[in-house]
Design a protein around this motif. Sequence first.
Motif, PDB file in Angstrom:
ATOM      1  N   THR A 148       0.832  -1.213   0.000  1.00 20.96           N
ATOM      2  CA  THR A 148       0.000   0.000   0.000  1.00 20.96           C
ATOM      3  C   THR A 148       0.860   1.254   0.000  1.00 20.96           C
ATOM      4  O   THR A 148       0.349   2.353   0.188  1.00 20.96           O
ATOM      5  N   GLY A 149       2.175   1.077  -0.217  1.00 20.00           N
ATOM      6  CA  GLY A 149       3.086   2.207  -0.125  1.00 20.00           C
ATOM      7  C   GLY A 149       3.279   2.662   1.301  1.00 20.00           C
ATOM      8  O   GLY A 149       3.644   3.809   1.554  1.00 20.00           O
ATOM      9  N   PHE A 150       3.041   1.744   2.255  1.00 17.94           N
ATOM     10  CA  PHE A 150       3.109   2.047   3.689  1.00 17.94           C
ATOM     11  C   PHE A 150       2.081   3.105   4.081  1.00 17.94           C
ATOM     12  O   PHE A 150       2.245   3.810   5.072  1.00 17.94           O
ATOM     13  N   ARG A 151       1.006   3.212   3.311  1.00 17.72           N
ATOM     14  CA  ARG A 151      -0.032   4.211   3.587  1.00 17.72           C
ATOM     15  C   ARG A 151      -1.295   3.547   4.137  1.00 17.72           C
ATOM     16  O   ARG A 151      -1.655   2.442   3.736  1.00 17.72           O
ATOM     17  N   LEU A 152      -1.983   4.282   5.015  1.00 18.73           N
ATOM     18  CA  LEU A 152      -3.269   3.849   5.528  1.00 18.73           C
ATOM     19  C   LEU A 152      -4.309   3.972   4.425  1.00 18.73           C
ATOM     20  O   LEU A 152      -4.372   4.992   3.723  1.00 18.73           O
ATOM     21  N   THR A 153      -5.156   2.962   4.281  1.00 18.04           N
ATOM     22  CA  THR A 153      -6.226   2.996   3.287  1.00 18.04           C
ATOM     23  C   THR A 153      -7.563   3.220   3.990  1.00 18.04           C
ATOM     24  O   THR A 153      -7.701   2.948   5.189  1.00 18.04           O
ATOM     25  N   PRO A 154      -8.562   3.715   3.271  1.00 19.66           N
ATOM     26  CA  PRO A 154      -9.881   3.900   3.891  1.00 19.66           C
ATOM     27  C   PRO A 154     -10.443   2.617   4.491  1.00 19.66           C
ATOM     28  O   PRO A 154     -11.045   2.640   5.570  1.00 19.66           O
ATOM     29  N   ALA A 155     -10.245   1.482   3.807  1.00 19.20           N
ATOM     30  CA  ALA A 155     -10.769   0.212   4.314  1.00 19.20           C
ATOM     31  C   ALA A 155     -10.102  -0.172   5.632  1.00 19.20           C
ATOM     32  O   ALA A 155     -10.773  -0.618   6.577  1.00 19.20           O
ATOM     33  N   LEU A 156      -8.781  -0.004   5.713  1.00 20.22           N
ATOM     34  CA  LEU A 156      -8.073  -0.312   6.948  1.00 20.22           C
ATOM     35  C   LEU A 156      -8.503   0.619   8.076  1.00 20.22           C
ATOM     36  O   LEU A 156      -8.659   0.197   9.224  1.00 20.22           O
ATOM     37  N   LEU A 157      -8.711   1.891   7.750  1.00 20.49           N
ATOM     38  CA  LEU A 157      -9.145   2.860   8.753  1.00 20.49           C
ATOM     39  C   LEU A 157     -10.528   2.512   9.278  1.00 20.49           C
ATOM     40  O   LEU A 157     -10.752   2.489  10.500  1.00 20.49           O
ATOM     41  N   GLU A 158     -11.461   2.249   8.388  1.00 16.89           N
ATOM     42  CA  GLU A 158     -12.835   1.922   8.785  1.00 16.89           C
ATOM     43  C   GLU A 158     -12.858   0.721   9.718  1.00 16.89           C
ATOM     44  O   GLU A 158     -13.579   0.709  10.734  1.00 16.89           O
ATOM     45  N   LYS A 159     -12.068  -0.268   9.403  1.00 21.08           N
ATOM     46  CA  LYS A 159     -12.029  -1.491  10.211  1.00 21.08           C
ATOM     47  C   LYS A 159     -11.475  -1.235  11.603  1.00 21.08           C
ATOM     48  O   LYS A 159     -11.862  -1.914  12.568  1.00 21.08           O
ATOM     49  N   ALA A 160     -10.584  -0.265  11.735  1.00 18.65           N
ATOM     50  CA  ALA A 160      -9.909  -0.019  13.015  1.00 18.65           C
ATOM     51  C   ALA A 160     -10.718   0.839  13.978  1.00 18.65           C
ATOM     52  O   ALA A 160     -10.490   0.805  15.192  1.00 18.65           O
ATOM     53  N   ILE A 161     -11.638   1.640  13.467  1.00 21.19           N
ATOM     54  CA  ILE A 161     -12.396   2.568  14.315  1.00 21.19           C
ATOM     55  C   ILE A 161     -13.413   1.818  15.173  1.00 21.19           C
ATOM     56  O   ILE A 161     -14.141   0.951  14.692  1.00 21.19           O
ATOM     57  N   THR A 162     -13.431   2.171  16.461  1.00 20.05           N
ATOM     58  CA  THR A 162     -14.413   1.626  17.396  1.00 20.05           C
ATOM     59  C   THR A 162     -15.035   2.792  18.171  1.00 20.05           C
ATOM     60  O   THR A 162     -14.584   3.934  18.046  1.00 20.05           O
ATOM     61  N   PRO A 163     -16.061   2.523  18.999  1.00 15.70           N
ATOM     62  CA  PRO A 163     -16.632   3.601  19.821  1.00 15.70           C
ATOM     63  C   PRO A 163     -15.621   4.225  20.779  1.00 15.70           C
ATOM     64  O   PRO A 163     -15.838   5.340  21.268  1.00 15.70           O
ATOM     65  N   ARG A 164     -14.490   3.536  21.066  1.00 12.63           N
ATOM     66  CA  ARG A 164     -13.487   4.069  21.982  1.00 12.63           C
ATOM     67  C   ARG A 164     -12.383   4.852  21.266  1.00 12.63           C
ATOM     68  O   ARG A 164     -11.484   5.394  21.916  1.00 12.63           O
ATOM     69  N   THR A 165     -12.452   4.933  19.946  1.00 11.58           N
ATOM     70  CA  THR A 165     -11.402   5.635  19.209  1.00 11.58           C
ATOM     71  C   THR A 165     -11.444   7.128  19.523  1.00 11.58           C
ATOM     72  O   THR A 165     -12.460   7.785  19.334  1.00 11.58           O
ATOM     73  N   LYS A 166     -10.316   7.667  19.986  1.00 14.65           N
ATOM     74  CA  LYS A 166     -10.220   9.092  20.282  1.00 14.65           C
ATOM     75  C   LYS A 166      -9.351   9.813  19.258  1.00 14.65           C
ATOM     76  O   LYS A 166      -9.655  10.955  18.876  1.00 14.65           O
ATOM     77  N   TRP A 167      -8.276   9.161  18.786  1.00  9.59           N
ATOM     78  CA  TRP A 167      -7.349   9.807  17.877  1.00  9.59           C
ATOM     79  C   TRP A 167      -6.990   8.909  16.696  1.00  9.59           C
ATOM     80  O   TRP A 167      -6.913   7.695  16.833  1.00  9.59           O
ATOM     81  N   LEU A 168      -6.762   9.545  15.568  1.00  6.17           N
ATOM     82  CA  LEU A 168      -6.056   8.932  14.443  1.00  6.17           C
ATOM     83  C   LEU A 168      -4.774   9.722  14.249  1.00  6.17           C
ATOM     84  O   LEU A 168      -4.802  10.947  14.141  1.00  6.17           O
TER      85      LEU A 168
END
Length: 400
Positions: A148-168
């Motif tokens: 991925t070029g060591f880059r975050l993708t939208p799909a990876l981001l969406e999967k990681a977010i939970t109700p406890r997520t405060k920061w990206l």
Amino acid sequence: MSYIASRLSVVKPSASMAASQAAKALRAKGVDVIDLGLGEPDFPTPHHIVDAAHFAAKAGQTLYTAAAGTVEVREAVAGKFRRENGLDYTADDVVVANGAKQIIFNALMATLEAGDEAILPAPYFVSYPEMVKLLGGTPVVVECPETTGFRLTPALLEKAITPRTKWLFLNMPGNPSGAVYSQSDLKALGAVLAKHPQVLILSDEIYEHILFDGRAFVSFGKACPELKDRTLIVNGVSKSYAMTGWRVGYAAGPAPLLKAMSTIQSQSCTSVCSIAQAATVAALNGPQDEVARFRQAFEARRDLVVDGIRKINGLTLSPPEGAFYAYIGCASLIGRKTPKGVVLEDDAAVANYLLNEGRVASVPGVAYGLSPYFRISTATSEEVLTEAIARINAAVAQVE
């Protein structure tokens, strides 16, 4: 009796500092070691910046300043954001601190509750997870592979977010990979974040002027202005102006967050050195010729390292798009033996072998959350880098 608070039990020392200290320890014993552990430009701070600091000191600018910084330095930062990044900030939207790391630390201290999560795209800067853990948060590591070029993708981001997520956390160009996000990349991430209003964005842009191959820098704030009230833009003068020791970082963001960060600073270190703030005004408002010259030198060094590493059988390196590091793949070395019969079980073992046998200090990929790699700094001279590559080549050639 224990002198150490329990919260420190989960925090590791800086891996890059540890690598550099290991190199210094060997040097103290008379061993010739090339230290490529720390990311620090080898150029002197430009003369006009040093002169401004000298003038400030002679003029009596030696007293405490406001916790958030002098009006002059905050106006200079706001002007830089408007001029270079297209961001509409005023001096009231800016704080300065003792380096970008303190900016990040203050922001996390001001916002994290126990169990709050911070998404860290890996490979990440070594201090991110340790600061999150120290302040009671939970690092959520998202591996962003080389594909991925060591880059975050939208799909990876969406999967990681939970109700406890405060920061990206975003870092561009990235340390250690040199990855750069385009405007379309950032807009795609912004579309995901728009659906999760509890998530704050920390955009670490300290390497913004060190871009290669004609790339243009786009700030997250410019790409996603609709998320301005949730975004903290972090930057500083250390890398672009060869001012690592001056310790000045700065940020722009939402007023309530900046107010809390200033309160923390007022009760910890009071303020940034007044003379260093005057130097920062000169850096941001003065001639930018040296910044361009530094960038050209870093690109030439990048090219030298890429060419050299690609000739070493057993190592891989995707050309870094920015910053001054090389994140070198060493998968084919894992499981093989050194001349002394030691099995290279992971990238930490590879880095240790390169230090003790190759006499080159590097930082293992495990410290950045993505293995098997090791990072070297390319912020030193071409002569030193040429010798380092030769030593790495010789060491790798001896692995069975």
